[in-house]
Design a protein around this motif. Structure first.
Motif, PDB file in Angstrom:
ATOM      1  N   UNK A 123      -6.533   2.443  -3.989  1.00  0.00           N
ATOM      2  CA  UNK A 123      -7.724   1.655  -4.199  1.00  0.00           C
ATOM      3  C   UNK A 123      -7.215  -0.145  -3.588  1.00  0.00           C
ATOM      4  N   UNK A 124      -7.179  -0.454  -3.083  1.00  0.00           N
ATOM      5  CA  UNK A 124      -6.912  -2.224  -3.058  1.00  0.00           C
ATOM      6  C   UNK A 124      -8.507  -3.076  -2.556  1.00  0.00           C
ATOM      7  N   UNK A 125      -8.110  -3.778  -3.078  1.00  0.00           N
ATOM      8  CA  UNK A 125      -9.586  -4.785  -3.005  1.00  0.00           C
ATOM      9  C   UNK A 125      -9.364  -6.385  -1.944  1.00  0.00           C
ATOM     10  N   UNK A 126     -10.140  -6.695  -1.145  1.00  0.00           N
ATOM     11  CA  UNK A 126     -10.305  -8.422  -1.005  1.00  0.00           C
ATOM     12  C   UNK A 126     -11.289  -9.036  -1.501  1.00  0.00           C
ATOM     13  N   UNK A 127     -11.082 -10.465  -1.121  1.00  0.00           N
ATOM     14  CA  UNK A 127     -12.081 -11.265  -1.199  1.00  0.00           C
ATOM     15  C   UNK A 127     -12.396 -13.104  -0.117  1.00  0.00           C
ATOM     16  N   UNK A 128     -13.124 -12.938   0.330  1.00  0.00           N
ATOM     17  CA  UNK A 128     -12.884 -14.264   0.894  1.00  0.00           C
ATOM     18  C   UNK A 128     -13.267 -15.504   0.730  1.00  0.00           C
ATOM     19  N   UNK A 129     -13.276 -16.357   1.909  1.00  0.00           N
ATOM     20  CA  UNK A 129     -14.599 -17.683   1.399  1.00  0.00           C
ATOM     21  C   UNK A 129     -15.846 -17.254   1.428  1.00  0.00           C
TER      22      UNK A 129
ATOM     23  N   UNK B 214     -11.490  -0.856  -0.609  1.00  0.00           N
ATOM     24  CA  UNK B 214     -11.243  -0.361   0.022  1.00  0.00           C
ATOM     25  C   UNK B 214     -10.260   0.843  -0.264  1.00  0.00           C
ATOM     26  N   UNK B 215     -10.118   1.887   0.614  1.00  0.00           N
ATOM     27  CA  UNK B 215      -9.660   2.649   0.132  1.00  0.00           C
ATOM     28  C   UNK B 215      -8.365   2.920   0.658  1.00  0.00           C
TER      29      UNK B 215
ATOM     30  N   UNK C  72      -6.410   6.044   3.955  1.00  0.00           N
ATOM     31  CA  UNK C  72      -7.335   5.595   5.228  1.00  0.00           C
ATOM     32  C   UNK C  72      -7.298   4.091   5.506  1.00  0.00           C
ATOM     33  N   UNK C  73      -7.354   3.575   4.309  1.00  0.00           N
ATOM     34  CA  UNK C  73      -8.052   2.215   5.476  1.00  0.00           C
ATOM     35  C   UNK C  73      -9.919   1.464   5.085  1.00  0.00           C
ATOM     36  N   UNK C  74     -11.439   3.240   4.605  1.00  0.00           N
ATOM     37  CA  UNK C  74     -12.357   2.599   5.093  1.00  0.00           C
ATOM     38  C   UNK C  74     -12.355   1.776   4.399  1.00  0.00           C
ATOM     39  N   UNK C  75     -13.614   1.449   3.597  1.00  0.00           N
ATOM     40  CA  UNK C  75     -14.264   0.576   3.192  1.00  0.00           C
ATOM     41  C   UNK C  75     -15.003   1.487   1.948  1.00  0.00           C
ATOM     42  N   UNK C  76     -15.218   0.996   0.816  1.00  0.00           N
ATOM     43  CA  UNK C  76     -15.320   2.496   0.167  1.00  0.00           C
ATOM     44  C   UNK C  76     -16.814   1.214  -0.059  1.00  0.00           C
TER      45      UNK C  76
ATOM     46  N   UNK D 202       0.911  -1.370   0.047  1.00  0.00           N
ATOM     47  CA  UNK D 202       0.447  -0.122   0.283  1.00  0.00           C
ATOM     48  C   UNK D 202       0.741   0.725  -0.235  1.00  0.00           C
ATOM     49  N   UNK D 203       0.116   2.490  -0.041  1.00  0.00           N
ATOM     50  CA  UNK D 203       1.490   3.737  -0.100  1.00  0.00           C
ATOM     51  C   UNK D 203       1.739   3.912   0.796  1.00  0.00           C
TER      52      UNK D 203
END
Length: 455
Positions: free
Chosen positions: A231-237, A244-245, A248-252, A178-179
């Motif tokens: 921006x980064x993105x996560x995916x779950x099981x 995500x931003x 500031x790591x807030x959910x977009x 991340x930055x």
């Protein structure tokens, strides 16, 4: 939030789309089978424009020529299966030269640095207390990170600069840069943000600090992808995708309804599962400029970051779970699956049909309320102004007899795939290879004096 456009060409019966033998848009009509591995080949990593490395459960690392399929080196040093691999290029003393290295981690609790030019082991680290599950190189800081039960920061000489305290028994399963010298680490269902801070003692060392824990996922995080500096993105099981931003790591935004074709745009995104987790698991994510491409169960989905919704999908792109997906430089995608197939898709805009009004709310669903007409008109206008897309199958590469773990795209040199059948296949553009063979033949004839060529 709709999971898939209603008028996209997806069979509600979830039958797998097929393509005939005449695959006009599929250039990969030739293949080279590369043998050498003795167990599942799980990893491919690009070294430079014409070389790549492969690794898997046999603990051996092979270095290959992507053009010819020639085996360049066979690297032995691990005693158990490879669990992670990463390229680590460095600038040498000569300004125009780069030293190409690769890092490999193994279940034998070691990490080895290999020189891709000589095929020799540069150095080996054996001080780990658990298996390293992921490796990430921070090229700008000239350090690399290893993730297991701890997060460790290393320099190029393999000196341990700093590490976190023991996290959990599950450990770090994925990392993304991340930055602002930060990284995001997937630890079970939690996302932990770490920041690297230069040491205060004047040395070239670093300290690593935990700055935030994000607990929005309901199950284990399987995939992380960086889209850009914002921006980064996560995916779950359990099929959750969260945007995500990166600052500031807030959910977009979030999407949890991949499998449900009947979800209305105004429905709540947090919907409980109605299918098996294996059918909804986000196995892999890839990013483009405007979209994220998700491998979810047997399907592939295109999520537009600006619209914050899925704009195209194939719910049953393969017969089994999709393990890897990537976007090509054009409007094409490639996906591979446990069923042994590799498929090429093209994202196309669909001719818009007159939109049907979509009711909003419980009462308007039954036609009650004065706001119904206005809501329908607003929804219809929104749908008319929104382009609709679909994924069309344009190529089906049949060659592997078992699960295809991943692939590498080499542009005009073709495509490399690896599989549980112990094989690597180089897929080649048949027309290009034919031209190269003809050119080689003409050059040989010219050298023999049988043909005069002017270049």
């Amino acid at each position: 939030m709709e999971s898939c456009p209603r008028d996209s060409p997806v069979d509600n019966k979830s039958s797998v789309q097929t393509i005939g033998e005449e695959q006009i848009q599929n250039p990969y009509t030739e293949l080279l089978v590369l043998k050498g591995h003795q167990d599942i080949v799980r990893f491919l990593v690009q070294v430079d424009d014409c070389r790549f490395a492969s690794a898997g459960d046999d603990g051996i690392v092979f270095l290959w020529n992507a053009q010819t399929g020639e085996k360049l080196f066979e690297l032995h040093g691990h005693t158990h299966k490879i669990t992670a691999i990463a390229p680590f290029s460095s600038s040498s003393e000569a300004p125009d030269e780069k030293k190409h290295l690769i890092l490999t981690a193994s279940a034998d609790r070691t990490v080895i640095v290999w020189d891709c030019t000589s095929g020799r082991q540069v150095q080996k680290v054996s001080c780990f207390h658990s298996t390293v599950k992921c490796l990430t190189v921070l090229q700008r800081l000239d350090v690399w990170l290893s993730g297991g039960n701890d997060l460790c920061v290393w320099n190029r000489k393999l000196d341990l600069l700093c590490k976190t305290s023991h996290l959990t028994d599950a450990g770090i399963s994925a990392l993304v840069e991340l930055p602002k010298n930060c990284v995001a680490a997937a630890v079970g269902k939690e996302l932990i943000i770490f920041r690297l801070i230069a040491s205060n003692d004047g040395s070239e060392g670093w300290d690593v600090l935990e700055v935030k824990r994000l607990v929005d996922h309901q199950d284990n995080i399987l995939s992380l992808v960086s889209v850009n500096d914002l921006t980064f993105v996560t995916g779950s099981h359990v099929g959750e995708l969260i945007v995500w931003d990166a600052l500031d790591w807030t959910k977009q935004a979030s999407e949890c309804n991949f499998w449900d074709s009947s979800v209305h745009p105004d429905a709540q995104p947090e919907i409980k599962l109605t299918q098996s987790p294996n059918e909804t698991s986000v196995q892999h994510l890839a990013s483009g400029e405007e979209c994220v491409f998700a491998a979810v169960g047997k399907g592939i989905y295109v999520y537009n970051l600006q619209m914050k919704r899925v704009i195209a999908c194939q719910r049953t792109a393969h017969d089994s779970s999709v393990l890897h997906i990537e976007k090509l430089p054009n409007r094409q995608l490639i996906s591979c699956s446990e069923d042994g197939s590799v498929r090429i898709w093209e994202l196309r805009e669909k001719q818009q049909l007159p939109a049907e009004p979509v009711p909003t709310g419980f009462f308007s669903m039954w036609g009650f309320g004065r706001a119904n007409k206005q809501a329908n008109q607003a929804t219809k206008k929104m749908q008319e102004n929104t382009p609709m897309y679909f994924l069309e199958l344009v190529g089906d590469l049949i060659g592997h007899s078992s699960a295809v773990q991943m692939f590498l795209y080499f542009g005009e040199l073709g495509l490399a795939t690896c599989s549980a059948d112990h094989l690597i296949i180089l897929w080649k553009d048949g027309e290009r290879e034919s031209r190269l063979r003809s050119l080689t033949l003409f050059q040989k004839l010219a050298q023999n004096g049988d043909l005069q060529l002017k270049f």
